[in-house]
Design a protein around this motif. Sequence first.
Motif, mmCIF file in Angstrom:
data_model
loop_
_atom_site.group_PDB
_atom_site.id
_atom_site.type_symbol
_atom_site.label_atom_id
_atom_site.label_comp_id
_atom_site.label_asym_id
_atom_site.label_seq_id
_atom_site.Cartn_x
_atom_site.Cartn_y
_atom_site.Cartn_z
ATOM 1 N N LEU A 13 0.532 13.593 -1.375
ATOM 2 C CA LEU A 13 1.465 12.482 -1.571
ATOM 3 C C LEU A 13 1.604 12.128 -3.048
ATOM 4 O O LEU A 13 2.636 11.613 -3.485
ATOM 5 C CB LEU A 13 1.009 11.259 -0.768
ATOM 6 N N SER A 14 0.575 12.446 -3.845
ATOM 7 C CA SER A 14 0.647 12.167 -5.286
ATOM 8 C C SER A 14 1.723 13.020 -5.971
ATOM 9 O O SER A 14 2.070 12.760 -7.120
ATOM 10 C CB SER A 14 -0.712 12.410 -5.959
ATOM 11 N N HIS A 43 6.477 7.584 -12.293
ATOM 12 C CA HIS A 43 6.210 6.327 -11.587
ATOM 13 C C HIS A 43 4.923 6.405 -10.775
ATOM 14 O O HIS A 43 4.364 5.379 -10.406
ATOM 15 C CB HIS A 43 7.401 5.903 -10.719
ATOM 16 N N VAL A 44 4.418 7.598 -10.517
ATOM 17 C CA VAL A 44 3.161 7.773 -9.779
ATOM 18 C C VAL A 44 1.972 7.752 -10.736
ATOM 19 O O VAL A 44 0.982 7.076 -10.486
ATOM 20 C CB VAL A 44 3.172 9.102 -8.978
ATOM 21 N N TYR A 45 2.074 8.490 -11.832
ATOM 22 C CA TYR A 45 0.939 8.679 -12.744
ATOM 23 C C TYR A 45 0.956 7.740 -13.937
ATOM 24 O O TYR A 45 -0.076 7.510 -14.557
ATOM 25 C CB TYR A 45 0.948 10.107 -13.326
ATOM 26 N N GLY A 46 2.144 7.298 -14.315
ATOM 27 C CA GLY A 46 2.327 6.564 -15.553
ATOM 28 C C GLY A 46 3.128 7.421 -16.522
ATOM 29 O O GLY A 46 3.242 8.625 -16.344
ATOM 30 N N VAL A 47 3.687 6.767 -17.523
ATOM 31 C CA VAL A 47 4.494 7.442 -18.540
ATOM 32 C C VAL A 47 3.966 7.082 -19.916
ATOM 33 O O VAL A 47 3.258 6.087 -20.081
ATOM 34 C CB VAL A 47 5.989 7.039 -18.457
ATOM 35 N N LEU A 60 10.375 1.055 -14.728
ATOM 36 C CA LEU A 60 10.292 1.542 -13.350
ATOM 37 C C LEU A 60 8.884 1.386 -12.795
ATOM 38 O O LEU A 60 8.710 0.924 -11.666
ATOM 39 C CB LEU A 60 10.733 3.003 -13.268
ATOM 40 N N TYR A 61 7.880 1.766 -13.555
ATOM 41 C CA TYR A 61 6.491 1.671 -13.097
ATOM 42 C C TYR A 61 6.156 0.231 -12.733
ATOM 43 O O TYR A 61 5.606 -0.046 -11.661
ATOM 44 C CB TYR A 61 5.567 2.183 -14.204
ATOM 45 N N VAL A 62 6.507 -0.691 -13.610
ATOM 46 C CA VAL A 62 6.221 -2.108 -13.369
ATOM 47 C C VAL A 62 7.015 -2.613 -12.159
ATOM 48 O O VAL A 62 6.478 -3.330 -11.307
ATOM 49 C CB VAL A 62 6.514 -2.944 -14.633
ATOM 50 N N ALA A 63 8.284 -2.225 -12.069
ATOM 51 C CA ALA A 63 9.102 -2.659 -10.927
ATOM 52 C C ALA A 63 8.532 -2.148 -9.618
ATOM 53 O O ALA A 63 8.480 -2.877 -8.617
ATOM 54 C CB ALA A 63 10.546 -2.179 -11.102
ATOM 55 N N ASP A 64 8.066 -0.905 -9.611
ATOM 56 C CA ASP A 64 7.530 -0.313 -8.389
ATOM 57 C C ASP A 64 6.272 -1.044 -7.909
ATOM 58 O O ASP A 64 6.117 -1.289 -6.723
ATOM 59 C CB ASP A 64 7.242 1.169 -8.617
ATOM 60 N N VAL A 65 5.380 -1.383 -8.820
ATOM 61 C CA VAL A 65 4.131 -2.030 -8.395
ATOM 62 C C VAL A 65 4.286 -3.517 -8.159
ATOM 63 O O VAL A 65 3.415 -4.137 -7.550
ATOM 64 C CB VAL A 65 2.964 -1.792 -9.390
ATOM 65 N N SER A 66 5.405 -4.102 -8.624
ATOM 66 C CA SER A 66 5.506 -5.561 -8.545
ATOM 67 C C SER A 66 6.730 -6.081 -7.806
ATOM 68 O O SER A 66 6.965 -7.285 -7.787
ATOM 69 C CB SER A 66 5.480 -6.154 -9.963
ATOM 70 N N GLU A 67 7.501 -5.199 -7.191
ATOM 71 C CA GLU A 67 8.705 -5.701 -6.498
ATOM 72 C C GLU A 67 8.277 -6.703 -5.428
ATOM 73 O O GLU A 67 7.232 -6.555 -4.806
ATOM 74 C CB GLU A 67 9.558 -4.550 -5.968
ATOM 75 N N PRO A 68 9.071 -7.755 -5.249
ATOM 76 C CA PRO A 68 8.661 -8.868 -4.380
ATOM 77 C C PRO A 68 8.278 -8.485 -2.959
ATOM 78 O O PRO A 68 7.428 -9.137 -2.357
ATOM 79 C CB PRO A 68 9.891 -9.787 -4.390
ATOM 80 N N GLY A 69 8.856 -7.412 -2.415
ATOM 81 C CA GLY A 69 8.537 -6.997 -1.050
ATOM 82 C C GLY A 69 7.092 -6.566 -0.872
ATOM 83 O O GLY A 69 6.573 -6.562 0.244
#
Length: 185
Positions: A81-82, A109-113, A123-132
Amino acid sequence: MKSTASTAELLERVRARVRPERLEHILRVAALAREIALRNGLDGDRAYLAGLLHDAARDLPPEELLSLAPPENEVERAHPLSLHGRAARRLAEAWGVEDREVLEAIEGHVYGVDPSNGIGMALYVADVSEPGRGVNGEIRELALAGRLLEAYRLAVQNKVDYLAAKGIPVHPRTLAVYHALLGAP
């Protein structure tokens, strides 16, 4: 935005490959990535595109992930999955996306940039922090306050700490980003 396909066409290609709940997450991430980008002086359309495509391969079976993105190390072999970020990048390339920073953001977005990739950090921040997700609101607020690098640093730190606490090996790329953000060699 460099792509031979329209955003609407790309959305339909993503929709065909993911579960409805995943699509909802993708759309929240894309919208948040755009907002974070705009609040930090970056291109909102490019961040939205990266968000739209970031999880395009997330619901694929392991054998398809392995085919699209052959493992490069033991962590990837043990955790197919990674590979979904790299696999999503391959899909985006096949669909005509040519913007290198966007492609690196999708994969990363999986490992970091690298912190020089502002779209990738958004994108990385949005993925880990989206309100859902219901977590990491403080990271989202930092990014929306124009403090993207600080938010990104905290997001990567949280990921490394979480994986370490769970006894899950940290991907070598994530460790490299972590050390770069800390200023360590």
